[in-house]
Design an enzyme around this catalytic site. Structure first.
Site, mmCIF file in Angstrom:
data_model
loop_
_atom_site.group_PDB
_atom_site.id
_atom_site.type_symbol
_atom_site.label_atom_id
_atom_site.label_comp_id
_atom_site.label_asym_id
_atom_site.label_seq_id
_atom_site.Cartn_x
_atom_site.Cartn_y
_atom_site.Cartn_z
ATOM 1 N N LYS A 120 0.819 -1.215 0.000
ATOM 2 C CA LYS A 120 0.000 0.000 0.000
ATOM 3 C C LYS A 120 0.853 1.265 0.000
ATOM 4 O O LYS A 120 0.443 2.290 -0.530
ATOM 5 C CB LYS A 120 -0.987 -0.004 1.172
ATOM 6 C CG LYS A 120 -2.140 -0.969 0.971
ATOM 7 C CD LYS A 120 -3.354 -0.602 1.804
ATOM 8 C CE LYS A 120 -4.519 -1.546 1.498
ATOM 9 N NZ LYS A 120 -5.679 -1.324 2.359
ATOM 10 N N LYS A 202 -4.894 -11.910 -8.087
ATOM 11 C CA LYS A 202 -6.164 -11.885 -7.381
ATOM 12 C C LYS A 202 -7.166 -10.967 -8.086
ATOM 13 O O LYS A 202 -6.777 -9.914 -8.601
ATOM 14 C CB LYS A 202 -5.896 -11.367 -5.960
ATOM 15 C CG LYS A 202 -7.058 -11.486 -5.019
ATOM 16 C CD LYS A 202 -6.650 -11.041 -3.619
ATOM 17 C CE LYS A 202 -7.878 -10.666 -2.810
ATOM 18 N NZ LYS A 202 -7.570 -10.256 -1.443
ATOM 19 N N LYS A 205 -10.915 -4.971 -7.697
ATOM 20 C CA LYS A 205 -11.657 -3.883 -8.341
ATOM 21 C C LYS A 205 -10.746 -2.717 -8.698
ATOM 22 O O LYS A 205 -11.156 -1.808 -9.409
ATOM 23 C CB LYS A 205 -12.793 -3.412 -7.445
ATOM 24 C CG LYS A 205 -12.253 -2.905 -6.140
ATOM 25 C CD LYS A 205 -13.302 -2.541 -5.143
ATOM 26 C CE LYS A 205 -12.666 -2.114 -3.855
ATOM 27 N NZ LYS A 205 -12.499 -3.147 -2.855
#
Ligand code: TRP
Length: 337
Positions: A120, A202, A205
């Site tokens: 992140k 994976k 979105k």
């Protein structure tokens, strides 16, 4: 005879309201949550992790909408809000209260090793904030507050769960037995749904390729198109195996929404091509999503009902969580108010 004095094992889990949910969230998390609640041998606390969401910049109106959407989706998927609490994390102050105590018992080194933090930080280079760093300690608080026995999480959260276990043990050793040491619960089938376009990654979105994911609230005709366009391989057999990650991913989706085993699916499509197979997958996914979408659409119009659900959830969650916080505050040496 049934032993009625044995308390039920407790489950806690959460999902962040940081955007629309994908079929991966449904198959990997929500569907199992519903199953676990129905089994009736656990006491299930399900949370919308709004405090976690702001570790990444959120537009307030979008956050509000995502929170309500998620609550409606929880119920639409079959979670029973009458039975056990469904709540917003920010409605239970104990999360931040215990979060702070755990922050003070977590080492910088432990947090620096978290792969999600590293990922992140790369993604949000201009907002590497302290909350993003200490997030795993808040997640540990989420779990330990409820003395959860089991925590259903995806594979990407196992490192965080491991930290929660370490923190529980560390605190118990330093201040005497306080927290239950939780176990992870990783479902076997369909735990991880992969991208329809790059099946080694994976389903997410945030993928720039729209064809790689299916959102839970997507119009049904789009579901069919996306599955028909999903990447397979140059072969023609519906089977698992080397180089067949795309087919295998579609098989696990099909397995998850129909309950059929991978072996059953291989048999079902023996001698049939990818076209037939994709048609069946698309139909099964559409049949799963349609009733959820209809229920969601009804619920989202009924703000009063949703309000009673989250208020009741917060009340129940607060009661359990405050017991733990009081104990912890006493043990670390704070004067009782
Ligand atoms: N961190 C989890 C995620 O991003 C969400 C979450 C927050 C959670 N608190 C939790 C999951 C407690 C399980 C238990 O997916």
């Amino acid at each position: 005879m049934e032993n009625i004095t044995e308390p039920k094992k407790r489950i806690l889990s959460g999902i962040q309201p940081s955007g629309a949910l994908t079929l991966g969230n449904y198959v990997g998390a929500l569907r199992n949550w519903v199953q676990l609640q129905k089994e009736d041998i656990y006491e299930c606390y399900y949370m919308i992790a709004d405090l976690h969401a702001i570790t990444v910049r959120q537009e307030p109106a979008a956050l509000r909408k995502n929170c309500m959407d998620l609550l409606a989706i929880f119920i639409a998927c079959g979670l029973d809000p009458e039975k056990e609490p469904i709540f917003f994390q920010s409605h239970v102050p104990a999360h931040t209260q215990l979060g702070w105590v755990l922050d003070c018992n977590t080492y910088m080194g432990e947090l620096s090793r978290m792969t999600q933090f590293k990922d992140k930080s790369k993604k949000h280079e201009n907002n590497i904030n302290a909350g993003l760093f200490t997030y795993p300690a808040l997640m540990a608080a989420d779990i330990l507050l409820y003395q959860a026995d089991l925590v259903p999480v995806g594979k990407d959260q196992t490192q965080h769960l491991e930290l929660a276990r370490d923190l529980a043990q560390r605190f118990n050793n330093a201040y005497s037995d306080t927290f239950k040491v939780p176990e992870g619960y990783i479902p076997k089938v369909g735990a991880k749904i992969m991208s329809l376009q790059e099946p080694t990654q994976k389903m997410s979105k945030s993928d720039p390729n729209e064809n790689s994911y299916i959102l839970m609230l997507v119009p049904i005709d789009k579901v069919v198109k996306k599955i028909k366009r999903a990447v397979t391989d140059s072969g023609s057999e519906v089977k698992r195996g080397e180089g067949k990650e795309g087919v295998e991913n579609l098989m696990s989706i099909y397995s998850a929404v129909t309950g059929k085993t991978m072996e059953d699916i291989e048999l079902e499509f023996e001698g049939k091509g990818y076209g037939d197979f994709k048609g069946a997958v698309a139909e099964a996914v559409a049949e799963t999503l349609k009733p959820i979408q209809e229920k969601h659409a009804d619920l989202i119009k009924n703000k009063d009902y949703l309000e009673t659900v989250y208020k009741r959830g917060a009340e129940m969650a607060n009661k359990t969580a405050m017991k733990t916080v009081s104990k912890v505050y006493r043990k670390v040496g704070f004067i009782q108010p």
